[in-house]
Design an enzyme around this catalytic site. Structure first.
Site, PDB file in Angstrom:
ATOM      1  N   THR A 107      -6.416  -0.504   7.891  1.00 16.49           N
ATOM      2  CA  THR A 107      -7.605  -0.449   8.736  1.00 16.49           C
ATOM      3  C   THR A 107      -8.627  -1.484   8.272  1.00 16.49           C
ATOM      4  O   THR A 107      -9.396  -2.020   9.078  1.00 16.49           O
ATOM      5  CB  THR A 107      -8.228   0.957   8.742  1.00 16.49           C
ATOM      6  OG1 THR A 107      -8.466   1.380   7.388  1.00 16.49           O
ATOM      7  CG2 THR A 107      -7.306   1.950   9.428  1.00 16.49           C
TER       8      THR A 107
ATOM      9  N   ASN B   2      -5.843  11.182   0.136  1.00 23.50           N
ATOM     10  CA  ASN B   2      -6.001  10.156  -0.888  1.00 23.50           C
ATOM     11  C   ASN B   2      -5.661  10.700  -2.276  1.00 23.50           C
ATOM     12  O   ASN B   2      -5.498  11.903  -2.480  1.00 23.50           O
ATOM     13  CB  ASN B   2      -7.442   9.626  -0.894  1.00 23.50           C
ATOM     14  CG  ASN B   2      -7.781   8.849   0.359  1.00 23.50           C
ATOM     15  OD1 ASN B   2      -6.956   8.104   0.877  1.00 23.50           O
ATOM     16  ND2 ASN B   2      -8.996   9.021   0.857  1.00 23.50           N
TER      17      ASN B   2
ATOM     18  N   CYS C 156      -5.195   5.621   8.414  1.00 28.09           N
ATOM     19  CA  CYS C 156      -4.613   4.674   7.460  1.00 28.09           C
ATOM     20  C   CYS C 156      -3.603   3.841   8.226  1.00 28.09           C
ATOM     21  O   CYS C 156      -2.538   4.347   8.603  1.00 28.09           O
ATOM     22  CB  CYS C 156      -3.955   5.409   6.300  1.00 28.09           C
ATOM     23  SG  CYS C 156      -3.073   4.306   5.183  1.00 28.09           S
TER      24      CYS C 156
ATOM     25  N   ASN D 277      -1.743   1.109   7.330  1.00 23.40           N
ATOM     26  CA  ASN D 277      -0.480   0.835   6.644  1.00 23.40           C
ATOM     27  C   ASN D 277       0.390   2.084   6.598  1.00 23.40           C
ATOM     28  O   ASN D 277       1.609   2.026   6.774  1.00 23.40           O
ATOM     29  CB  ASN D 277      -0.751   0.342   5.218  1.00 23.40           C
ATOM     30  CG  ASN D 277      -1.361  -1.041   5.189  1.00 23.40           C
ATOM     31  OD1 ASN D 277      -1.111  -1.863   6.052  1.00 23.40           O
ATOM     32  ND2 ASN D 277      -2.182  -1.295   4.178  1.00 23.40           N
TER      33      ASN D 277
ATOM     34  N   ASN E  50       0.891  -1.159   0.000  1.00 24.70           N
ATOM     35  CA  ASN E  50       0.000   0.000   0.000  1.00 24.70           C
ATOM     36  C   ASN E  50       0.936   1.218   0.000  1.00 24.70           C
ATOM     37  O   ASN E  50       1.571   1.513   1.007  1.00 24.70           O
ATOM     38  CB  ASN E  50      -0.869  -0.049   1.254  1.00 24.70           C
ATOM     39  CG  ASN E  50      -2.049   0.889   1.242  1.00 24.70           C
ATOM     40  OD1 ASN E  50      -2.706   1.029   2.261  1.00 24.70           O
ATOM     41  ND2 ASN E  50      -2.353   1.530   0.135  1.00 24.70           N
TER      42      ASN E  50
ATOM     43  N   ASN F  31     -15.131   1.832   2.697  1.00 25.53           N
ATOM     44  CA  ASN F  31     -14.154   0.836   2.283  1.00 25.53           C
ATOM     45  C   ASN F  31     -14.823  -0.539   2.327  1.00 25.53           C
ATOM     46  O   ASN F  31     -15.436  -0.888   3.339  1.00 25.53           O
ATOM     47  CB  ASN F  31     -12.957   0.851   3.235  1.00 25.53           C
ATOM     48  CG  ASN F  31     -12.309   2.217   3.309  1.00 25.53           C
ATOM     49  OD1 ASN F  31     -11.613   2.641   2.412  1.00 25.53           O
ATOM     50  ND2 ASN F  31     -12.554   2.934   4.408  1.00 25.53           N
TER      51      ASN F  31
ATOM     52  N   CYS G 113      -5.114  -2.754   2.721  1.00 22.95           N
ATOM     53  CA  CYS G 113      -5.683  -1.645   3.491  1.00 22.95           C
ATOM     54  C   CYS G 113      -5.534  -2.008   4.960  1.00 22.95           C
ATOM     55  O   CYS G 113      -6.144  -2.972   5.432  1.00 22.95           O
ATOM     56  CB  CYS G 113      -7.146  -1.431   3.125  1.00 22.95           C
ATOM     57  SG  CYS G 113      -7.996  -0.209   4.165  1.00 22.95           S
TER      58      CYS G 113
END
Length: 330
Positions: free
Chosen positions: A234, A71, A80, A82, A12, A205, A232
């Site tokens: 989360t 984003n 986020c 990652n 990611n 998401n 992703c």
């Protein structure tokens, strides 16, 4: 000259910009414009990315800095996982601390360095919280319920059950079989719920998960504001919580869960204390490139004079990913 980093957590991918290193900080409109440009796959840098991580100072107790997530479409993500791992590594290296807090949009989160997942794969654990199931925190509407936990929603996908969790950004999760995982359903549903719709007005998401074994999952996510991503953080965290809640025969609270994804693998631990949940997200924090850009060019959103240097860390990460193939059918 200012230095940016190209980084990733489970592939990611992001760019990191430390505002405190600039003579004059970028304004919010300048940050959004930069994020949309630098992450673009066509005219950005290094084939683009999934977002821009903006580090700034923090006056919160025990927080070494703050993180804003922008984003690719210029929207702001509340969290986020990652990305937070890579920001945690950056702050850890910068200040020489192994455990601290990072200020995010909704809360100050505990982070710490972990034992490396593999040789030369720097690894961090980050707290994912707060957690909510309430529809106003996601938000959702027109589903005839105040919470959505392991329920069928025929208007989404006939025969599938869904769970909605905010961590704090919104996630919709379904446990599916291998055939469904590789079908067009996830892409169609993700697009539907992130275009104007009657159910999730701010988008959501969407993750599909396949149970591989006890405390072992494969997760694929259509990410709000981005589309399909390699991983992703989360999303994998929220899915781990849904795993423990909906499949207690094969998932354990407070035990390590291995979560595989198209970009690699992370580990999670889900905690339940007095009806309050939190998740530890443990995974790589890889720096692939260093980028030097003149300050004035950064303000002008001009990437033409960027000087790029590879770190060499991606070789070790890809070796780690190659070793995962024997552990999962994916």
């Amino acid at each position: 000259m200012v230095q940016l980093l190209k980084v990733h957590g489970s592939q990611n991918k992001f760019f990191i910009l430390d505002q405190t290193e600039l003579k004059t900080k970028l304004s919010q409109p300048e940050l959004v414009a930069l994020a949309k440009h630098i992450t673009a796959p066509g005219n950005g840098l290094l084939d683009g990315a999934d977002g821009l991580l903006v580090i700034d100072s923090s006056d919160h107790q025990d927080a070494l800095g703050s993180m804003q997530v922008i984003n690719t479409d210029g929207s702001i993500a509340s969290m986020c996982g990652n990305g937070l791992r890579t920001v945690s590594r950056y702050l850890s290296d910068k200040f020489g601390k192994e455990a601290f807090k990072v200020e995010t949009m909704d809360s100050d989160l505990d982070v710490h360095r972990e034992a490396d997942l593999a040789d030369d794969v720097p690894t961090f654990s980050v707290e994912i919280s707060p957690v909510s199931f309430a529809k106003e925190n996601l938000p959702f509407d027109n589903l005839g319920t105040d919470t959505l936990i392991n329920k069928e929603v025929p208007q989404f996908a006939p025969g599938l059950k869904f769970t909605a969790i905010a961590v704090p950004n919104p996630h919709l999760i379904s446990f599916v079989d291998e055939e469904t995982m590789h079908s067009k359903t996830l892409g169609q549903l993700g697009k539907m719920l992130n275009d104007p719709n009657d159910y999730f007005p701010d988008g959501v998401n969407v993750s599909f998960a396949q149970i591989l074994d006890h405390n072992k999952l494969f997760v694929r996510t259509y990410e709000r504001g981005v589309g399909f991503t390699n991983a992703c953080g989360t999303g994998m965290s929220a899915t781990s919580l849904a795993f423990c809640l909906n499949h207690p025969d094969v998932a354990d609270f407070d035990e390590v869960i291995s979560v595989y994804n198209p970009g690699g693998m992370v580990k999670t631990r889900v905690h339940s204390r007095d009806d309050t949940f939190s998740i530890d997200l443990i995974g790589n924090a890889t720096f692939t490139h260093k980028i030097e850009i003149p300050d004035d060019d950064l303000h002008a959103n001009n990437l033409d004079h960027a000087k790029i240097t590879e770190t060499g860390e991606q070789v070790a990460y890809l070796k780690f990913v190659e070793g995962l193939k024997s552990q999962t059918v994916k």
